[in-house]
Write a protein that holds these residues in place. Structure first.
Motif, PDB file in Angstrom:
ATOM      1  N   VAL A   1       0.830  -1.207   0.000  1.00  0.00           N
ATOM      2  CA  VAL A   1       0.000   0.000   0.000  1.00  0.00           C
ATOM      3  C   VAL A   1       0.862   1.253   0.000  1.00  0.00           C
ATOM      4  CG1 VAL A   1      -1.570   1.366   1.445  1.00  0.00           C
ATOM      5  CG2 VAL A   1      -2.064  -1.034   0.991  1.00  0.00           C
TER       6      VAL A   1
ATOM      7  N   LEU B   1       2.343   1.746  -3.472  1.00  0.00           N
ATOM      8  CA  LEU B   1       1.366   2.199  -4.467  1.00  0.00           C
ATOM      9  C   LEU B   1       0.918   3.633  -4.204  1.00  0.00           C
ATOM     10  CD1 LEU B   1      -0.888  -0.967  -4.884  1.00  0.00           C
ATOM     11  CD2 LEU B   1       0.815  -0.076  -6.483  1.00  0.00           C
TER      12      LEU B   1
ATOM     13  N   ARG C   1      -2.766   5.431  -5.222  1.00  0.00           N
ATOM     14  CA  ARG C   1      -3.566   4.487  -6.023  1.00  0.00           C
ATOM     15  C   ARG C   1      -4.065   3.302  -5.208  1.00  0.00           C
ATOM     16  NH1 ARG C   1       0.902   3.028 -10.272  1.00  0.00           N
ATOM     17  NH2 ARG C   1       2.072   3.079  -8.317  1.00  0.00           N
ATOM     18  N   ALA C   2      -3.759   3.260  -3.910  1.00  0.00           N
ATOM     19  CA  ALA C   2      -3.987   2.051  -3.123  1.00  0.00           C
ATOM     20  C   ALA C   2      -5.238   2.110  -2.246  1.00  0.00           C
ATOM     21  CB  ALA C   2      -2.766   1.781  -2.250  1.00  0.00           C
TER      22      ALA C   2
ATOM     23  N   LEU D   1      -7.325  -1.161  -2.408  1.00  0.00           N
ATOM     24  CA  LEU D   1      -6.511  -2.254  -1.876  1.00  0.00           C
ATOM     25  C   LEU D   1      -6.385  -2.138  -0.363  1.00  0.00           C
ATOM     26  CD1 LEU D   1      -4.680  -4.705  -2.228  1.00  0.00           C
ATOM     27  CD2 LEU D   1      -2.764  -3.127  -2.625  1.00  0.00           C
TER      28      LEU D   1
END
Length: 304
Positions: free
Chosen positions: A161, A164, A167-168, A171
């Motif tokens: 995480v 990223l 963008r996470a 997730l």
């Protein structure tokens, strides 16, 4: 059964209210950090910005409600089949969506209200179909596996995480849900509860799986609220904490539905998850996102 249902509903209310308050605190902190280096090189929130979000009064109250919800959810996991207790608790997304109207200024559309109705109807189907919960007795090797998987998900997931970054969001929400799902499974299989045996309790790997999954799940949920929409993050959490624990309860812990009502339990489970995801899908709104700090006005050229 009735006590378990009421306990799960109360846990859901605590979690849903806590999520919205935590989102308010996270966004307040995000606005304060907008003009500083409150992000990592990948665009996600830094550890300091996450810590500052956790120090707002809204976030603190939300966290207290989460702890109360945890206790109620743990009791519900001991009294009900996991596919029922986790699904009812996951209905906190409905509470989150409704409270978002008042606290985050979000207006629910007809599609969102319809999705909320689907979730409520699905919970009625599940409550009707649910049979007795399994014993929860499993080999000690299963407890060690639960600890290893919880450690891998929370530590490995946190690293991914953070890599990223911005963008996470989804997730992070999904991983937090898997953490809370592992917590529910751990509570169900935990030794030393009934009858109470402190030595067996402390020596059970499931206890440490609960601590790791719960702590990691709360951290990842905070990150998801910082970088994504509250409904989107909560929907991902719903999927993570509902689907896998429910399947584990049926396949390995002996959870069952009432004779002849298996199809109703499956239908209710699928509708509950689909409805929860639909609430988030239709509820994505720009009004949920943190508002950037205004730039200072420049004086007109030639003045002064």
């Amino acid at each position: 059964m009735l006590v378990g249902l009421l306990t799960a509903v109360a846990a859901s209310i605590c979690y849903g209210t806590g999520s919205v308050l935590q989102a308010v605190g996270s966004r307040k902190s995000a606005r304060r950090e907008a003009a500083t280096s409150g992000v990592t090189q990948h665009g996600g929130p830094s550890l300091s910005s996450t810590a500052k979000a956790a120090m707002t009064w809204e976030f603190i109250v939300g966290t207290i409600l989460d702890f109360v919800g945890f206790g109620l959810g743990a009791l519900a996991a001991r009294l009900l089949p996991l596919f029922l207790s986790q699904t009812i608790i996951s209905a906190n997304l409905v509470i989150t969506a409704v409270l978002s109207i008042r606290l985050l200024g979000i207006r629910l559309t007809r599609a969102e209200w319809t999705s909320i109705g689907v979730v409520c109807s699905a919970l009625i189907l599940l409550a009707t179909a649910a049979g007795p919960e399994g014993s929860g007795h499993t080999p000690m090797a299963t407890h060690w596996w639960l600890l290893a998987i919880s450690l891998l998900l929370m530590v490995g997931g946190t690293v991914v995480v953070r890599l990223l970054g911005a963008r996470a969001a989804i997730l992070a929400g999904l991983l937090s849900g898997l953490g809370f799902g592992a917590l529910g499974v751990g509570v169900r299989v935990l030794d030393g509860i009934d009858p109470f045996d402190p030595v067996a309790l402390v020596c059970d790997p499931a206890l440490y799986a609960i601590l790791i999954a719960g702590t990691g799940g709360m951290y990842l949920h905070t990150v998801a609220l910082q970088i994504g929409s509250v409904n989107g993050a909560t929907a991902a959490l719903v999927v993570g904490e509902t689907v896998l624990p429910g399947a584990i309860g049926v396949l390995w812990l002996g959870d069952t539905s009432r004779p002849g009502f298996g199809w109703l339990a499956v239908a209710g489970f699928v509708l509950a998850v689909a409805g929860a995801v639909a609430v988030a899908w239709f509820g994505r709104s720009e009004s949920e996102e943190p508002t950037p700090l205004p730039l200072p006005e420049r004086e007109p050229a030639g003045v002064g």
